[in-house]
Enzyme design. Sequence first.
Site, mmCIF file in Angstrom:
data_model
loop_
_atom_site.group_PDB
_atom_site.id
_atom_site.type_symbol
_atom_site.label_atom_id
_atom_site.label_comp_id
_atom_site.label_asym_id
_atom_site.label_seq_id
_atom_site.Cartn_x
_atom_site.Cartn_y
_atom_site.Cartn_z
ATOM 1 N N GLN A 185 0.801 -1.427 0.078
ATOM 2 C CA GLN A 185 0.340 0.173 -0.469
ATOM 3 C C GLN A 185 0.976 1.458 0.194
ATOM 4 O OE1 GLN A 185 -4.090 1.448 2.037
ATOM 5 N NE2 GLN A 185 -2.438 0.567 3.360
ATOM 6 N N LEU A 186 2.209 1.426 1.176
ATOM 7 C CA LEU A 186 2.464 2.176 0.929
ATOM 8 C C LEU A 186 3.318 2.498 -0.461
ATOM 9 C CD1 LEU A 186 3.518 4.727 2.186
ATOM 10 C CD2 LEU A 186 4.668 3.815 3.663
ATOM 11 N N ILE A 231 13.930 -8.949 1.022
ATOM 12 C CA ILE A 231 15.095 -8.562 2.397
ATOM 13 C C ILE A 231 15.430 -9.984 3.522
ATOM 14 C CG2 ILE A 231 13.964 -6.086 1.950
ATOM 15 C CD1 ILE A 231 12.265 -6.863 4.222
ATOM 16 N N ALA A 283 7.058 -4.928 4.770
ATOM 17 C CA ALA A 283 6.642 -5.756 6.419
ATOM 18 C C ALA A 283 6.169 -6.483 6.251
ATOM 19 C CB ALA A 283 5.992 -4.161 7.205
ATOM 20 N N TYR A 294 2.771 -8.605 15.712
ATOM 21 C CA TYR A 294 3.548 -7.572 15.228
ATOM 22 C C TYR A 294 3.926 -6.277 16.018
ATOM 23 C CZ TYR A 294 2.338 -3.229 11.719
ATOM 24 O OH TYR A 294 2.470 -2.191 10.876
HETATM 25 N N1 LIG Z 1 -1.192 -0.412 7.392
HETATM 26 C C1 LIG Z 1 -1.170 -0.532 8.517
HETATM 27 O O1 LIG Z 1 -1.934 0.530 8.629
HETATM 28 C C2 LIG Z 1 0.338 0.307 8.968
HETATM 29 C C3 LIG Z 1 -0.255 0.846 10.247
HETATM 30 C C4 LIG Z 1 1.446 1.317 11.311
HETATM 31 C C5 LIG Z 1 2.406 1.487 10.125
HETATM 32 N N2 LIG Z 1 2.456 1.106 9.391
HETATM 33 C C6 LIG Z 1 3.759 0.391 8.873
HETATM 34 O O2 LIG Z 1 3.854 0.763 7.398
HETATM 35 C C7 LIG Z 1 5.168 0.368 6.824
HETATM 36 C C8 LIG Z 1 4.019 -0.317 5.269
HETATM 37 O O3 LIG Z 1 3.139 -0.267 5.722
HETATM 38 P P1 LIG Z 1 1.521 -0.992 4.206
HETATM 39 O O4 LIG Z 1 0.312 -0.905 4.228
HETATM 40 O O5 LIG Z 1 2.363 -0.429 2.923
HETATM 41 O O6 LIG Z 1 1.624 -2.433 3.884
HETATM 42 P P2 LIG Z 1 1.662 -3.906 3.068
HETATM 43 O O7 LIG Z 1 0.663 -3.409 2.132
HETATM 44 O O8 LIG Z 1 1.183 -4.793 3.853
HETATM 45 O O9 LIG Z 1 3.207 -4.011 2.376
HETATM 46 C C9 LIG Z 1 3.867 -4.680 2.854
HETATM 47 C C10 LIG Z 1 4.689 -4.887 1.417
HETATM 48 O O10 LIG Z 1 6.161 -5.469 1.959
HETATM 49 C C11 LIG Z 1 6.009 -7.092 1.240
HETATM 50 N N3 LIG Z 1 6.941 -7.513 2.347
HETATM 51 C C12 LIG Z 1 6.477 -8.486 2.360
HETATM 52 N N4 LIG Z 1 7.685 -9.353 3.353
HETATM 53 C C13 LIG Z 1 8.922 -8.962 2.231
HETATM 54 C C14 LIG Z 1 10.127 -9.823 1.961
HETATM 55 N N5 LIG Z 1 10.684 -10.317 2.842
HETATM 56 N N6 LIG Z 1 10.855 -8.734 1.008
HETATM 57 C C15 LIG Z 1 10.292 -8.121 0.036
HETATM 58 N N7 LIG Z 1 9.015 -7.570 0.799
HETATM 59 C C16 LIG Z 1 8.608 -8.009 1.342
HETATM 60 C C17 LIG Z 1 4.748 -7.553 1.061
HETATM 61 O O11 LIG Z 1 4.371 -8.251 -0.126
HETATM 62 P P3 LIG Z 1 3.667 -9.947 0.235
HETATM 63 O O12 LIG Z 1 2.005 -8.119 0.276
HETATM 64 O O13 LIG Z 1 3.442 -10.267 -1.055
HETATM 65 O O14 LIG Z 1 3.629 -10.561 1.323
HETATM 66 C C18 LIG Z 1 3.895 -6.147 0.084
HETATM 67 O O15 LIG Z 1 3.627 -5.682 -0.460
HETATM 68 C C19 LIG Z 1 5.166 -1.171 7.280
HETATM 69 O O16 LIG Z 1 6.175 -1.040 7.533
HETATM 70 C C20 LIG Z 1 4.138 -1.089 8.206
HETATM 71 O O17 LIG Z 1 4.168 -2.120 9.071
HETATM 72 C C21 LIG Z 1 1.383 0.226 8.750
#
Ligand SMILES: NC(=O)c1ccc[n+]([C@@H]2O[C@H](COP(=O)([O-])OP(=O)(O)OC[C@H]3O[C@@H](n4cnc5c(N)ncnc54)[C@H](OP(=O)(O)O)[C@@H]3O)[C@@H](O)[C@H]2O)c1
Length: 297
Positions: free
Chosen positions: A13-14, A40, A63, A128
């Site tokens: 998403q980000l 990673i 993540a 988490y």
């Molecule tokens: N979403 C929220 O509400 C929220 C809130 C607070 C903080 N955050 C933080 O913000 C950041 C971005 O979140 P987001 O919502 O964009 O998360 P997201 O949509 O789940 O995106 C994470 C991406 O990382 C990929 N990924 C997982 N394992 C990996 C690996 N081993 N190597 C490389 N890529 C990998 C995932 O691929 P797959 O989909 O194939 O697994 C996905 O494309 C994260 O650090 C999260 O902890 C998010």
Amino acid sequence: MNKKILLTGADGQLGQSILRESSKFPSFTFIPTDQHNLDITNPQEVNSELDKIKPDYIINTAAYTNVDSAESDYDTALAINSTAVHNLAVECKKRGIFLVHFSTDYVFSGEKKEPYNTHDKCAPLNVYGKTKWLGEQAINTIAPQGKIIRTSWLFSIFNRNFVKTIIEKASAHKEIRVISDQLGQPTSAHDLAYFTLFSILQSKNDKMDTIHFSNQGACSWYELAKEIVEEYYRLNLLDYMPRVMSTSTNELTQKATRPAMSVLSTKKTEDVYNIVIRDWRSSLSDVLITLSFSRMK
Ligand SMILES: NC(=O)c1ccc[n+]([C@@H]2O[C@H](COP(=O)([O-])OP(=O)(O)OC[C@H]3O[C@@H](n4cnc5c(N)ncnc54)[C@H](OP(=O)(O)O)[C@@H]3O)[C@@H](O)[C@H]2O)c1
């Protein structure tokens, strides 16, 4: 010469939101990667990519983010959210790469009655949050140049997120139930993406530091759902106005315990970068309008 940014987790998403904002920052060249071409958790793969690309910056959006699944998948969550982050920090320090990493409001216990400051004690309640907190500590110990940006309750036009889930539910049901006893800050991944690139542009040789970025205004998931439904109805995208009913955490069976109050203070961020972060309602409205355009196509 353009500065190179290696983006991890680019399909997330980000990650996608950062790529969407990238055209506003022509002085950066982006190298987007996701786990199919850069896992990673694989140090050899990371090293050979860094040898090849020689980035000036790494933006790590990769993540393990499924809060409930993490409860029974500790090893995977730890590998992605902590061990891999430790390795990235080591390589960034060694190679002089500026690291931008993201963390979460779920590093806090939720017992505080006021917004959390960056230096407040972390005491995560779920796997988490614990693995993200370990990731933060690894970075702070190794201390490459860069930033840890804590954020909360992300929504966007991309992938699955709370806003899109509520729209789906509201389109299928006349009544939906949503938790009203967890308080936080909905945050547009688009606003966060823009801020992230803006903050890199402002950075010089920044020592590693933790900052908070969330849209202004606190609310419960119930209040957020109500606003989504009402705004979507106002945009003429629902034939009827579904009833949003309030429920409590105890009535739901969520695997992971969540903090009751995880509002982040963004004062430091606004002061340091001389910005005013907008209210979540305004950002939500933008996202709903964009989603409504894609529905019309
Ligand atoms: N979403 C929220 O509400 C929220 C809130 C607070 C903080 N955050 C933080 O913000 C950041 C971005 O979140 P987001 O919502 O964009 O998360 P997201 O949509 O789940 O995106 C994470 C991406 O990382 C990929 N990924 C997982 N394992 C990996 C690996 N081993 N190597 C490389 N890529 C990998 C995932 O691929 P797959 O989909 O194939 O697994 C996905 O494309 C994260 O650090 C999260 O902890 C998010």
